[in-house]
Scaffold this active site. Sequence first.
Site, PDB file in Angstrom:
ATOM      1  CD  GLU A 201       9.084  -7.788   2.140  1.00  0.00           C
ATOM      2  OE1 GLU A 201       9.097  -6.713   1.548  1.00  0.00           O
ATOM      3  OE2 GLU A 201      10.092  -8.260   2.702  1.00  0.00           O
TER       4      GLU A 201
ATOM      5  CB  SER B 158      19.320  -4.045   5.310  1.00  0.00           C
ATOM      6  OG  SER B 158      20.040  -3.086   4.569  1.00  0.00           O
TER       7      SER B 158
ATOM      8  CG  HIS C   8     -12.826   1.199   6.517  1.00  0.00           C
ATOM      9  ND1 HIS C   8     -13.384   1.311   5.264  1.00  0.00           N
ATOM     10  CD2 HIS C   8     -13.853   0.927   7.361  1.00  0.00           C
ATOM     11  CE1 HIS C   8     -14.696   1.134   5.348  1.00  0.00           C
ATOM     12  NE2 HIS C   8     -15.005   0.884   6.606  1.00  0.00           N
TER      13      HIS C   8
ATOM     14  CE  LYS D 215      15.170  -2.161   6.046  1.00  0.00           C
ATOM     15  NZ  LYS D 215      13.892  -1.621   5.635  1.00  0.00           N
TER      16      LYS D 215
END
Length: 481
Positions: free
Chosen positions: A291, A278, A157, A284
Amino acid sequence: MSNRMWGGRFATGPDAIMEEINASIGFDQRLYKQDIAGSIAHATMLAQVGILTQADRDAIVTGLKAVEQEIESNAFTFSRSLEDIHMNVESRLKELIGDPAGRLHTARSRNDQVATDFKLYVRDAIDTFLAQIQALQLALVKRAEEEVSTIMPGFTHLQNAQPVTLGHHLLAYVEMLGRDYGRFEDARRRLNESPLGSAALAGTPYPIDRDATAAALGFDRPTANSLDAVSDRDFILETLSAATLCAMHLSRFAEELVIWSSAQFGFVKLSDKFTTGSSIMPQKRNPDAAELIRAKVGRIMGALTSLMMVMKGLPLAYSKDMQEDKEVAFDAMSSLSLSLAAMTGMVEDLVPNRERMRASANAGFSTATDVADWLVRQLNIPFREAHHITGQIVALAEQKGMSLEGLTIEDFKFIDHRIDSRIHKVLSVEASAAARKSYGGTAPENVAVQVARWRTALTGVASEPVKVKRSGGHGDGGATE
Ligand code: ARG
């Protein structure tokens, strides 16, 4: 002007819209190599059985090789009015060698031709996937070997559950990829029958030798039913389902890399090579490759769904609907290949933060199960009761704001007087992982054995398990009763 490849009974050419919807050359030109190989095998066989003269066969083969050369050097002009790769190649052959070109299409049809070409293409794609899967597995196995004793939290979980080793976690993906490999191998075995010579749908009156063309193209045998052969697209569907499963596995791992590389987790650092910055936030490092891998499964499964819908309800044998198999399949196959390559690169460059993982594994009373197991094994307390007592111990630790390891023996005795100081041996995350020696469990020595097994399987060179340090440097690693 009507089409010169099939326009005998047509007075005019197709409407421009018709040409646009009908043509596949925009995408099936990718099949040129397979198409030419199929034609060479076909012409050679036709000469062997006496349907073509040897001179015509030689002219055809020389001409086809010239066409291939033109395509590879970008000197070939593909024409939409010639619809597809088959007619583009044949038409150019006619320009190059004249009359003998017109004899090539004896005893075949574009229906068996396209099925043959695409099978050859998919077979090559599968061979690429098999090699890429093994490369990714080997990359994971190497990393797992370095991390056999690295403790990290195991989750259920996405909540801290029990400590595991990072090596064990990485090998979980090696297992998944092993099944993916098996599925591709299986699909390859089943697809490897030659449709060539099934002709339009019913076979051909010419005395062709289908065994010869099958052998020349590396197929195991010719297909046994001509109707099935020209209308079967199972081989793509099967490959796309194997690809979907494989992409789903990559997507899960990609998701973990996204989570692990976040500042909140900080379990791993992805290399500069597989992250981006970024344009507005200088701090970043975005895990873009992970992704995108996570997302690709959608396109791949989309291709499977799309082709399944094309095929369902199609009467035998060939229908033009089947031309819709290619674009989605090409896209899916290159997406999977790219995902496998990117994942392999990320795995090779990944830097784990062992301290961070260990600290995280230690949080959330992750060795509570070990306490309960100790009560069962040392004090012969029934597991249910042991579970209850452990719950009280966890509550006490929580109240005192410390980990289980921080509790004193008096604390334990306060909850249950039967507990003695031996309990301290099972409280560390290292001890917890090291105790899980059941077959398939996370103990470092198990992981070392599994690493050696996979290394041997993947490299073909017998490999021995690495020596596992008995103590993990924190707590009392490996010392379990
Ligand atoms: N471009 C076609 C396809 O991909 C080739 C087969 C065409 N056959 C036919 N009878 N029109 O399916």
